[in-house]
Design a protein around this motif. Sequence first.
Motif, short mmCIF file in Angstrom:
data_model
loop_
_atom_site.label_atom_id
_atom_site.label_comp_id
_atom_site.label_asym_id
_atom_site.label_seq_id
_atom_site.Cartn_x
_atom_site.Cartn_y
_atom_site.Cartn_z
N ASN A 170 0.62 -0.98 0.00
CA ASN A 170 -0.19 -0.21 0.49
C ASN A 170 0.74 0.88 -0.07
N ILE A 171 2.43 1.11 0.11
CA ILE A 171 2.98 2.11 -0.20
C ILE A 171 2.96 2.69 -1.73
N PRO A 172 2.42 4.48 -1.95
CA PRO A 172 2.94 4.51 -3.43
C PRO A 172 4.19 4.43 -3.98
N LEU A 173 4.11 4.13 -5.05
CA LEU A 173 5.63 4.30 -5.92
C LEU A 173 6.01 5.36 -7.26
N LEU A 174 4.36 5.02 -7.36
CA LEU A 174 4.12 6.39 -8.98
C LEU A 174 3.59 6.95 -8.53
N ALA A 175 3.54 8.25 -9.10
CA ALA A 175 2.44 9.48 -9.18
C ALA A 175 1.55 8.80 -9.23
N GLU A 176 0.16 9.91 -8.46
CA GLU A 176 -0.96 9.26 -8.08
C GLU A 176 -2.13 8.78 -9.42
N ASP A 177 -1.53 9.94 -10.01
CA ASP A 177 -2.57 9.57 -11.40
C ASP A 177 -1.27 9.07 -12.89
N ALA A 178 -0.80 7.89 -12.35
CA ALA A 178 0.91 7.59 -12.46
C ALA A 178 -0.86 6.44 -13.94
N THR A 179 -0.95 6.12 -15.35
CA THR A 179 -1.18 4.97 -15.59
C THR A 179 -0.45 3.41 -15.15
N THR A 180 -1.45 2.56 -14.91
CA THR A 180 -0.74 1.21 -14.62
C THR A 180 -1.96 0.07 -14.83
N ILE A 181 -1.51 -0.90 -15.17
CA ILE A 181 -2.28 -1.86 -16.38
C ILE A 181 -3.27 -2.16 -15.02
N LEU A 182 -4.68 -1.79 -15.26
CA LEU A 182 -5.91 -2.34 -14.48
C LEU A 182 -5.79 -3.52 -15.02
N ILE A 183 -5.24 -4.45 -15.73
CA ILE A 183 -5.60 -5.62 -15.75
C ILE A 183 -5.63 -6.49 -14.33
N PHE A 184 -4.82 -6.69 -13.93
CA PHE A 184 -3.66 -7.18 -12.98
C PHE A 184 -4.36 -7.12 -11.91
N ILE A 185 -5.28 -6.04 -11.37
CA ILE A 185 -5.86 -5.73 -10.12
C ILE A 185 -7.17 -6.88 -10.39
N LEU A 186 -8.01 -7.28 -11.52
CA LEU A 186 -8.99 -8.09 -11.80
C LEU A 186 -8.32 -9.34 -12.54
N PRO A 187 -9.18 -10.51 -11.50
CA PRO A 187 -9.04 -12.24 -11.94
C PRO A 187 -8.21 -11.98 -12.93
N ALA A 188 -8.36 -11.31 -14.68
CA ALA A 188 -7.74 -11.90 -15.21
C ALA A 188 -6.27 -12.08 -14.78
N GLY A 189 -6.05 -11.14 -14.29
CA GLY A 189 -4.90 -10.87 -14.88
C GLY A 189 -4.18 -11.90 -13.37
#
Lengths: 197, 190
Positions: free
Chosen positions: A158-177
Amino acid sequence: MNLAKELYRGIVKENPTFVLLIGMCPPLGVTNTVINGMGMGLATTAVLIGSNMVLALIKNIIPDKVRLPAFLVVIASFVTMIDLSMGAYVPDLHAQLGVFIPLIVVNCIILARAEAYASKNGVMASAVDGLVIGLGFTIALMIIGVVRELLGSGSIFNIPLLAEDATTILIFILPAGAFIAMGFLIAAINKLLKRFQ
Amino acid sequence: MADNKLPSTFFNMVLILTLISAVATVALAYTYQVTKEPRALVEIKKTEAALKAILPEFDNNPTDEKFTLPDYPQLEFYPAKKGGQGIGWAIKTVSIGFSGEVWIMVGFDVNKHILNTQVLSQTETPGLGTKMTQDKFQAQFRGQNPAEFKLMVKKDGGSVDALTAATISSRAFCEALNKAAKALEQGGAK
């Protein structure tokens, strides 16, 4: 009994997630952050140690034909106790893991250890088995959690490493990821193990 | 299997399963009793922290004066007073999100404008719907008058900026606030 050897067995040689590929629901369901994976792993470890010990203790008085219902009553009781305790003492984590805690009952790692180990070995040996297998499970969940949280949310613990509005690969949070991350991790770990042995 | 096991006669099976269940029952009842108080305390603390966060300073105990309306049985009203004068309400409200109930505490001032919001519990998709708990999303509601500020996401013709990739969660948030605003209009102002 050699504890280091047992640890190696639980974490590497018989790792339930990466090597035995059993109990695959939590590794897919709750590893979107490292903390969730760790909480789930530790809760499962606690259930494993408790159920393994009790079942090793009473294994001789359980008639063979009703051993599965007997195992399940013991396991379900431990899970409910852990569920209630987590709600009381770590409410935030409990809220995060939600429905996955009661579902530990149907995690087949626990029934597998009861059937394959605790019903044939002594109380202490079964406790150690529960501990090492549980740790192997916890570590596996955390490794998947690191990959998914890093790629999907851009943070670790839960420690952010990127800027808050940086683009992340959303699919990895979802079950498919979870499937994708796990597939690559299992491949990598098997390759490593082969070279190692 | 080992030979020293109890044979699977009908009597043995009934006896052992009954025994195991009885012991399990006692263990569970005991755990329930021991954890009952801390679990209740967690709920109360959460409510009180939320009240403090979303209402102006009050000197009564809103938890003691909470009430519900017959038309909105799920919603709980917490009137806030200072020196006996009503200064606003906090309303605990709920709606169904992407994966379960979303409970929100929302504060209104005497003019029925939204003061602040706080998510009490939710089970939305981590990293997507869970962003509803962040200030970035909730800030847009502050100071708004529900009579003018349409509590719907822009996609549905409302005034709310939805969370990226979490429209359903955003809708749930709006829906919960909407319910609270309507309920307040109907009977909270007494």
